[in-house]
Design an enzyme around this catalytic site. Structure first.
Site: not given
Lengths: 350, 350
Positions: A174, A317
């Site tokens: 994310e 991420e």
């Protein structure tokens, strides 16, 4: 748009494959248990993949991006424009997860659910345009019911593409300035905890910044207090586009039998939401790492999680999960490739 | 045979390369410090390799095998024949380290320094025939001065071959039934500790077995007490062929500038001996993992070590170090491959 699919049952683990893999581990040329967690990883993957000889050669990574209305309250060390800028960086291959995906030979897709600035020219990115970020959840619910449903479904679609492509492992990542505030608020609601225990520096707040973040989360918890017993409402009101998408992806993986490697703080909050929405989802979780974000430990404990790495990472991420992929691969290589005592004519225990 | 070479100085780290690598880390598109230990790994490797952009593509693994006279005291859960049997298993590719070396694309060599049974027909193994194992150190010194010198030199030669082959990282492994007893005894001598703190189950002793092992080590420490202040004497009297070879390899790596990834309990005892023989050697150490063998923590603390993994492994062979190699490789990939804030046009901290 309905969310009934969230509640269909998870796929069961294959107990026969699990037993067969455990029996194999006992025959390999090493003292029983000497490979520690690597033995558990191999046998758990066997149970998830329904085979005595599991593999994680094909790894699928989806990074979900979205902005957060609560960023207006000054809860992040970085400006909100960074979300969209990082979407471009993912697409161009310069971000941590881009580098890691290349190094691992993993498939990487980037889903932009909605950002304040416009990275819509970024190639290799799917833009879903759910809005210019979520609403500010100290004023109203972060997402409308329709937005939340679309975000959950975006996760489900990602898991379906992974499955379709033959992935043996799903990693979600994310990006979203402000999302450690949203994740902490959501975790508070799901765990009935106070923000003091879940809020941390995120990308780099100082002590005063964390104090302010705690107050912001407390205001949100107070505003939405009457609606937080239902995990789907907690997710809609306090989560974010990318957090809902991660939860949707995890739920879909568990329903279709795709093993999941959970990343750090934000991902674990989404994983907890998924488990609360559909108990049993967590059977499909492996936990990559323990984040430097202090609240992560609370979520991991609630999930009875034993993360593989503890490297002080706090990037998101999906980067922590990517770091742990080689451990899974090598656990499988050992499980499948080592000789048995009989094959190698090695004596067993005295 | 002299051992004067042990005391020649270690190569210095490249502080300019270290600073350049640190400066680069600060420019990469992530919050400063968000990659945690991976940032330290990359910058330390930069200092060792003398370049802003380090790499660990070429990995060299040597496994040293040898038997231990003290095995006669019943200090292991496995029969002594296993050492030679495992040498064959290494050579045939069925052992854990064989599988890991293949998976990592690492060079693997096996050096048999001397075993009780005869695996001398094993292909792809160098047989040095120092004896049918060491002497029983509760009766006499484990090694003669000549044996110890040859073992140390075998390690040096291995490091030289690694360097010659262009290795960017050296991993040492070991195999020797009884060697957790030798390593614990050696660590007791070097740390002035009691065996209660260093002895553990090894390959699988029960509580009574560990109690017996402690008594055996205590007898050895008493017998050799007058000679243990000199680390070379501690190594010769209480170590083993493979432990001396590992120490020699580490010393040679540090003197020729080859980064070292230290494995578990046995390797760490050898690493501690190397550091005591030539202070500064430890600058070239990275520590792969924290072993399930309880005494490992004491040795790691003495070396001020922060191991990368904690997976409950207790196998030896260099297997824990091999598991950590991908972390080093990915740390380098991130360091070298990520975009800077300027390159990616990403905004910096508020």
């Amino acid at each position: 748009m309905n969310i009934e699919w969230l509640y269909t049952p998870c796929q069961s683990l294959d107990t026969a494959a699990h037993s067969a893999a455990q029996a194999r581990q006992m025959q390999l040329t090493k003292p029983p248990g000497a490979l520690g967690e690597l033995e558990n990883l191999a046998t758990r993957l066997a149970a998830m993949q329904g085979t005595e000889r599991p593999a994680v050669d094909a790894v699928w990574i989806t990074v979900f991006a979205g902005d957060h209305g609560v960023a207006a309250e000054g809860v992040s060390a970085f400006p909100q424009s960074v979300t969209g800028e990082m979407v471009r960086n993912f697409a161009r291959g310069g971000a941590a997860i881009s580098v890691l995906a290349r190094a691992l030979g993993a498939d990487l897709e980037v889903i932009n659910l909605g950002t304040v600035n416009d990275p819509y020219d970024a190639a290799n990115v799917t833009h879903l345009r759910l809005g210019l970020g979520t609403a500010n959840f100290i004023v109203e619910a972060a997402m409308t019911p329709a937005q939340c449903a679309v975000a959950l479904r975006a996760g489900r679609d990602s898991a379906a593409r992974a499955k379709q492509a033959g992935a043996q492992l799903y990693v979600g990542g994310e990006m979203g300035i402000g999302n450690s505030t949203a994740a902490a608020a959501l975790a508070c609601a799901l765990l009935n905890e106070t923000p003091q225990h879940l809020a941390g520096p995120g990308t780099g707040l100082d002590r005063a910044g964390v104090g302010h973040k705690i107050k912001v989360i407390q205001r949100a918890l107070t505003l939405h207090a009457d609606h937080l017993a239902d995990p789907s409402e907690a997710l809609r009101r306090l989560g974010g586009f990318e957090i809902a998408a991660l939860a949707g992806a995890y739920l879909a993986c568990a329903k279709t039998g795709l093993p999941i490697l959970v990343d750090g703080f934000i991902s674990s909050a989404a994983a907890l939401a998924a488990e609360r929405l559909c108990p049993g989802t967590a059977q499909w979780f492996m936990y990559a790492h323990s984040s430097a974000e202090p609240g992560h430990t609370r979520i991991l404990t609630a999930l009875d999680a034993k993360p593989l790495l503890n490297l002080g990472m706090r990037l998101g991420e999906g980067s922590g999960a990517a770091m742990a992929v080689p451990l899974l691969r090598l656990a499988c290589a050992l499980h499948n490739g080592m000789a048995t005592f009989a094959e190698a004519a090695v004596s067993t225990k005295c």
